[in-house]
Write a protein that holds these residues in place. Structure first.
Motif, PDB file in Angstrom:
ATOM      1  N   LYS A  70       0.811  -1.211   0.000  1.00 24.62           N
ATOM      2  CA  LYS A  70       0.000   0.000   0.000  1.00 24.62           C
ATOM      3  C   LYS A  70       0.844   1.260   0.000  1.00 24.62           C
ATOM      4  O   LYS A  70       0.382   2.328  -0.421  1.00 24.62           O
ATOM      5  N   GLN A  71       2.090   1.172   0.484  1.00 23.79           N
ATOM      6  CA  GLN A  71       2.921   2.362   0.635  1.00 23.79           C
ATOM      7  C   GLN A  71       3.855   2.634  -0.549  1.00 23.79           C
ATOM      8  O   GLN A  71       4.155   3.776  -0.854  1.00 23.79           O
ATOM      9  N   PHE A  72       4.342   1.587  -1.228  1.00 25.69           N
ATOM     10  CA  PHE A  72       5.285   1.800  -2.319  1.00 25.69           C
ATOM     11  C   PHE A  72       5.388   0.553  -3.183  1.00 25.69           C
ATOM     12  O   PHE A  72       4.860  -0.511  -2.848  1.00 25.69           O
ATOM     13  N   SER A  81      18.134  -2.750  -7.742  1.00 27.16           N
ATOM     14  CA  SER A  81      16.756  -2.528  -7.294  1.00 27.16           C
ATOM     15  C   SER A  81      16.223  -1.150  -7.634  1.00 27.16           C
ATOM     16  O   SER A  81      16.976  -0.188  -7.795  1.00 27.16           O
ATOM     17  N   LEU A  82      14.892  -1.075  -7.658  1.00 25.09           N
ATOM     18  CA  LEU A  82      14.170   0.180  -7.838  1.00 25.09           C
ATOM     19  C   LEU A  82      13.024   0.223  -6.833  1.00 25.09           C
ATOM     20  O   LEU A  82      12.309  -0.767  -6.653  1.00 25.09           O
ATOM     21  N   PHE A  83      12.865   1.379  -6.168  1.00 27.75           N
ATOM     22  CA  PHE A  83      11.751   1.594  -5.251  1.00 27.75           C
ATOM     23  C   PHE A  83      11.029   2.869  -5.671  1.00 27.75           C
ATOM     24  O   PHE A  83      11.659   3.913  -5.862  1.00 27.75           O
ATOM     25  N   VAL A  84       9.709   2.777  -5.807  1.00 28.71           N
ATOM     26  CA  VAL A  84       8.913   3.919  -6.224  1.00 28.71           C
ATOM     27  C   VAL A  84       7.872   4.224  -5.157  1.00 28.71           C
ATOM     28  O   VAL A  84       6.931   3.433  -4.946  1.00 28.71           O
ATOM     29  N   TYR A  85       8.048   5.332  -4.447  1.00 31.22           N
ATOM     30  CA  TYR A  85       7.064   5.854  -3.507  1.00 31.22           C
ATOM     31  C   TYR A  85       6.263   6.933  -4.231  1.00 31.22           C
ATOM     32  O   TYR A  85       6.610   7.325  -5.350  1.00 31.22           O
ATOM     33  N   SER A  86       5.236   7.458  -3.606  1.00 27.07           N
ATOM     34  CA  SER A  86       4.438   8.497  -4.265  1.00 27.07           C
ATOM     35  C   SER A  86       5.271   9.736  -4.558  1.00 27.07           C
ATOM     36  O   SER A  86       5.064  10.395  -5.581  1.00 27.07           O
ATOM     37  N   HIS A  87       6.243  10.051  -3.685  1.00 29.08           N
ATOM     38  CA  HIS A  87       7.024  11.270  -3.856  1.00 29.08           C
ATOM     39  C   HIS A  87       8.526  11.016  -3.937  1.00 29.08           C
ATOM     40  O   HIS A  87       9.325  11.942  -3.820  1.00 29.08           O
ATOM     41  N   LYS A  88       8.899   9.756  -4.134  1.00 30.04           N
ATOM     42  CA  LYS A  88      10.327   9.464  -4.154  1.00 30.04           C
ATOM     43  C   LYS A  88      10.620   8.266  -5.030  1.00 30.04           C
ATOM     44  O   LYS A  88       9.856   7.298  -5.051  1.00 30.04           O
ATOM     45  N   GLY A 251       5.211  -2.287   5.462  1.00 28.24           N
ATOM     46  CA  GLY A 251       4.724  -0.924   5.624  1.00 28.24           C
ATOM     47  C   GLY A 251       5.510   0.003   4.709  1.00 28.24           C
ATOM     48  O   GLY A 251       5.764  -0.326   3.547  1.00 28.24           O
ATOM     49  N   PRO A 252       5.963   1.157   5.203  1.00 32.67           N
ATOM     50  CA  PRO A 252       6.750   2.073   4.370  1.00 32.67           C
ATOM     51  C   PRO A 252       8.219   1.697   4.293  1.00 32.67           C
ATOM     52  O   PRO A 252       8.986   2.319   3.559  1.00 32.67           O
ATOM     53  N   ALA A 253       8.638   0.693   5.060  1.00 41.42           N
ATOM     54  CA  ALA A 253      10.058   0.324   5.136  1.00 41.42           C
ATOM     55  C   ALA A 253      10.445  -0.632   4.019  1.00 41.42           C
ATOM     56  O   ALA A 253       9.661  -1.473   3.590  1.00 41.42           O
ATOM     57  N   ALA A 254      11.693  -0.485   3.575  1.00 41.45           N
ATOM     58  CA  ALA A 254      12.222  -1.344   2.520  1.00 41.45           C
ATOM     59  C   ALA A 254      13.619  -1.803   2.887  1.00 41.45           C
ATOM     60  O   ALA A 254      14.357  -1.109   3.593  1.00 41.45           O
ATOM     61  N   SER A 255      13.984  -2.978   2.416  1.00 42.34           N
ATOM     62  CA  SER A 255      15.360  -3.450   2.540  1.00 42.34           C
ATOM     63  C   SER A 255      15.739  -4.117   1.229  1.00 42.34           C
ATOM     64  O   SER A 255      14.875  -4.546   0.464  1.00 42.34           O
TER      65      SER A 255
END
Length: 394
Positions: A70-72, A81-88, A251-255
């Protein structure tokens, strides 16, 4: 004929010696779009797969697996790797990728979504095979020049740092940072390991006869990666004939972890970001990672926005037991209220006695009190006991 930035930089052959494990990491953050332009607040997560591929193609990498919550959105790439958040957006690429060439397209897509640029951070270690890197990654000064072209106009201006001991040039940490205004509170931990233990590295070869594993899931379990932060949901991927990548989400955390196991240039990286540091014991986290790889050398870079005092108490030390000795520790303030702490370690030779303590345990008084009482705390909304020093968290 119009020439693109990628055309200007040309290309270079991959190293004939071995694969470059050290990643280039780019993080670009944006502010909110006007409500009428993004009523659902999806931001960058509104990008289509085709649009994401359009900037990954410029960096010379592709998506091989994905895991969303739900967060990213997280993606395992052919090179990291690639991580896409709403603002990052956070991209890590290894090998001879051309990460910085993706910037114009990312900014173009963000502009189409009416997302104002807020900040940019670029970081990497010292390449094992620097001569094999293509432009614009042939030197840090070249990288800084490109970064300044896009982000130097932000209010802080472009700020470049090379951290570490000048007498150990292969263990330097390179950072570029620019911001328009102070960042929101956040912690990012980047860990680089070289000279992996042969037995630990063998796990990441697809050859069960020599201690390897038959699948990425088996590598994740046998190596101990699944136990580093058990709450993480893991998306893993194995390469042929060897190599491993994984992204973890909670949640909002990534590794994320990436492993190049070949002897002579073995390398592994670990990163965790957007987590609640008040619910993790720094030294315990470092030791769990080390137990998966037992490297001969490693470094840890922790970037914290939202409180220098907390940074020093939380990230002030890594308990690596008697196996490692601290070689260097550097602190660097960043514009926008940030602090970067860089530490490098080397293994103690067999039979030798460590000439100095590794580091303090780095616990704050609140953390020690909670541990003494066995208080329940929360990591990304998951109940977990605080670890007492030297005892794994329950």
């Amino acid at each position: 004929m119009e020439m693109s930035l990628a055309d200007c930089w040309g290309s270079a052959p991959a190293s004939p010696i071995g694969f470059e494990g050290y990643e280039k990491r780019l993080e670009i953050t944006f502010s909110d779009a006007p409500v009428f332009a993004d009523p659902c607040g999806r931001g960058l997560r509104a990008l289509s797969r085709q649009q994401i591929d359009s900037f990954l193609d410029l960096a010379r990498c592709t998506i091989v697996s994905q895991l969303l919550n739900k967060q990213f959105d997280s993606y395992v790439l052919s090179e990291s790797s690639l991580f896409v958040y709403s603002h990052k957006v956070v991209i890590k690429t290894c090998g001879t990728t051309k990460l910085l060439l993706s910037i114009p397209r990312i900014l173009e897509l963000a502009a189409e979504l009416s997302l104002p640029l807020l900040s940019a951070k670029y970081s990497r270690g010292t390449f094992i095979f620097p001569g094999a890197q293509p432009a614009p990654h042939r030197s840090f000064s070249e990288e800084v020049s490109v970064l300044n072209g896009f982000f130097g106009g932000l209010k802080s201006g472009g700020n470049a740092y090379v951290m570490g001991d000048a007498f150990r040039p292969k263990k330097m940490w390179h950072v570029y940072y620019a911001t328009e205004e102070p960042e929101q509170p956040m912690v990012t931990l980047e860990m680089c390991m070289t000279g992996l233990d042969a037995g630990k590295a063998a796990v990441f070869f697809k050859n069960s006869a020599n201690g390897g594993c038959s699948s990425a899931k088996e590598m994740t379990k046998v190596s101990g990666i699944s136990a580093i932060i058990p709450e993480m949901e893991i998306c893993d991927f194995d390469f042929d004939p060897c190599g491993y990548s994984m992204n973890g989400v909670c949640g909002p955390a990534a590794s994320t972890i990436h492993v190049t196991p070949e002897e002579g240039f073995s390398y592994a990286s670990y990163e965790a970001m957007n987590f609640n540091p008040g619910s993790l014991v720094y030294s315990d986290l470092i030791e769990r990672v080390l137990s998966c790889f037992r490297p001969s050398d490693f470094s840890v870079a922790v970037t914290i926005f939202g409180g220098h005092g907390f940074a020093k108490s939380w990230a002030g030390g890594a308990e690596a037991g008697s196996s490692y000795v601290l070689e260097d520790v550097v602190e660097q303030e960043l514009p926008g209220g940030g602090l970067l702490m860089y530490q490098s370690f080397s293994a103690v030779a067999p039979g030798a006695v460590s000439p100095r303590s590794t580091l303090d345990d780095g616990w704050s008084s609140d953390g020690m009190e909670a541990a003494a009482q066995g208080e329940d705390t929360c990591i990304w909304g998951v109940e977990k006991k605080v670890a007492v020093k030297g005892v794994a968290a329950a």
